[in-house]
Design a protein around this motif. Structure first.
Motif, PDB file in Angstrom:
ATOM      1  N   SER A   1       7.224  18.073   0.978  1.00 52.67           N
ATOM      2  CA  SER A   1       6.951  16.979   0.509  1.00 52.67           C
ATOM      3  C   SER A   1       6.116  16.519  -1.314  1.00 52.67           C
ATOM      4  O   SER A   1       6.805  15.717  -1.527  1.00 52.67           O
ATOM      5  CB  SER A   1       4.605  16.746   0.852  1.00 52.67           C
TER       6      SER A   1
ATOM      7  N   GLU B   1      10.343   9.212  -7.063  1.00 49.25           N
ATOM      8  CA  GLU B   1       9.447   8.701  -8.519  1.00 49.25           C
ATOM      9  C   GLU B   1      11.264   8.739  -9.157  1.00 49.25           C
ATOM     10  O   GLU B   1      11.123   8.182 -10.074  1.00 49.25           O
ATOM     11  CB  GLU B   1       8.675  10.278  -8.591  1.00 49.25           C
TER      12      GLU B   1
ATOM     13  N   LEU C   1       2.098  14.071  -9.335  1.00 49.89           N
ATOM     14  CA  LEU C   1       2.481  13.634  -7.595  1.00 49.89           C
ATOM     15  C   LEU C   1       1.497  14.119  -6.969  1.00 49.89           C
ATOM     16  O   LEU C   1       0.521  14.909  -7.127  1.00 49.89           O
ATOM     17  CB  LEU C   1       3.632  14.829  -7.737  1.00 49.89           C
TER      18      LEU C   1
ATOM     19  N   GLU D   1       8.910  14.031  -3.146  1.00 50.27           N
ATOM     20  CA  GLU D   1       7.730  12.458  -3.674  1.00 50.27           C
ATOM     21  C   GLU D   1       8.938  12.761  -4.397  1.00 50.27           C
ATOM     22  O   GLU D   1       8.686  11.334  -5.575  1.00 50.27           O
ATOM     23  CB  GLU D   1       6.454  13.245  -4.434  1.00 50.27           C
TER      24      GLU D   1
END
Length: 398
Positions: free
Chosen positions: A204, A212, A150, A208
């Motif tokens: 964050s 995903e 990530l 993410e």
């Protein structure tokens, strides 16, 4: 240049911890309860509480015995929670939870002995614990990054490691008597900024991962866990490389399996086929379910072994023992194989169509067999066809 005032910096440091905890709690309370985030928020809050108690103690609002032991015990507990929270972003905390037992030990020792009356020893212990937590958290993130990449992972690991490093540098300075209020103020000012960064990067990181996860769901077959049709087209280039191959597999008489054993039994068969094929693939080779009982395998550089792979899958599925509620489900598959030209790239859809034609021929010739769209397509010639040699059907043609 104006020197940093330690008292002001410590107040701002507590503020950064409270702000960081608030930033972490917002996505946690907003829904989804991402693992590890709540634990991190509690760790931040406990650090702020410990700093608040230390401030009250310095002003004489509470007894020295109480604040010196309780604030350090809270710090140990908080940093253990932060480490466990970072671990839980990727996996269960596991044995790391046993580290929480250190906090009550510190509290009891502080209350029963005068060991933490020594400011140098107490400050050294705090910085050592903070350094270990930050560095261990960074290492945990980096190690887990081998399985999941990530964009926020590396910056988060850097921020945690930097925070641990700042405390680690301060530790020997304090323990050896080389520190000063100014150097301590600088250290806390740096970690104050890092606290904001860590909280923002965790948010964050979680966002993410959620994005995903949604992306994977959109390209993954819910039943078998392999790519779906959309995932296949995303993973395979529009023009496949020279020497690539495509295998198209279709379970024989699948409707009769569903009719006899129900859709649940059919789902077991589909899942078993997926696992059998996956076990035969090499890194970089792609398996997808196009729909129903039809699967496709893309070999970007494995054209030379495509026929052997198809035959191996056919035999392993035919020999597989699939029990469903006390009955054995006899299964076979037909496979069509197509090779890209060894001299030029070829369209993905064209290669898939050739594999489909070979599969149709395998069905027409009796099922439970492999048909190879034999020679590679030349620039101006039609692709000839060939059957896999030595195939002996395990079942009567349907």
């Amino acid at each position: 240049m104006t020197a940093l005032d330690l008292g002001t910096v410590l107040v701002l440091h507590k503020t950064s911890l409270l702000a960081g905890a608030g930033g972490l709690l917002l996505p946690w309370l907003g829904g989804g309860r991402p693992r590890g985030v709540g634990t991190l928020a509690v760790g931040y809050l406990l650090l702020a509480l410990g700093a608040f108690l230390a401030g009250l103690g310095e002003f004489g609002a509470i007894s020295a015995e109480t604040w010196r032991s309780s604030s350090l015990a809270l710090a140990v507990f908080a940093y253990t929670l932060i480490y466990c929270g970072i671990r839980r972003l990727d996996r269960p905390a596991g044995r790391a939870l046993w580290l929480l037992a250190a906090s009550p030990v510190v509290l009891v020792v502080g209350l029963l002995t005068p060991v933490f009356d020594d400011n140098t020893l107490r400050a050294s212990a705090f910085h050592a614990v903070a350094a270990l937590a930050g560095l261990a958290s960074a290492i945990s993130l980096i190690r887990a990054g081998r399985r999941e990449r990530l964009a926020s992972r590396a910056p988060l690991a850097f921020a945690l490691g930097a925070c641990g490093l700042v405390y680690g540098i301060q530790f020997p300075l304090i323990a050896l008597g080389f520190s000063s209020p100014g150097s301590i103020a600088i250290g806390f000012a740096v970690t104050m900024m890092l606290n904001f960064s860590i909280a923002a990067l965790v948010v964050s990181f979680v966002r993410e991962r959620g994005e995903e996860t949604e992306r994977r769901r959109s390209v993954t077959d819910a039943l078998t866990g392999v790519l779906n049709r959309h995932g296949f087209r995303d993973a395979v280039p529009e023009f496949v490389p020279e020497g690539a191959a495509m295998l198209l597999l279709d379970l024989d008489h699948f409707k009769s399996i569903n009719d006899r054993f129900g859709h649940a039994g059919g789902d077991v068969v589909l899942t078993r086929l997926s696992r059998i094929v996956e076990a035969c693939l090499e890194p970089g080779e792609i398996l997808a379910r196009l729909g129903g009982e039809e699967f496709v395998v893309f070999l970007p550089h494995g054209g030379s072994r495509a026929g052997d792979l198809a035959e191996t899958v056919r035999i392993r599925l035919a020999d597989a023992v699939i029990d469903w509620r006390g009955e054995r489900i006899a299964v076979s598959t037909s496979v069509g194989v197509a090779h890209a030209s060894p001299r030029r790239s070829e369209g993905r859809e064209a290669l898939l169509a050739c594999a489909d034609a070979a599969l149709y021929r395998a069905k027409r010739l009796g099922r439970n067999r492999v048909e190879i769209d034999g020679a590679a397509l030349s620039d101006d010639a039609e692709r000839p066809s060939a059957s896999w040699q030595g195939v002996t059907p395990h079942f009567a043609p349907g």
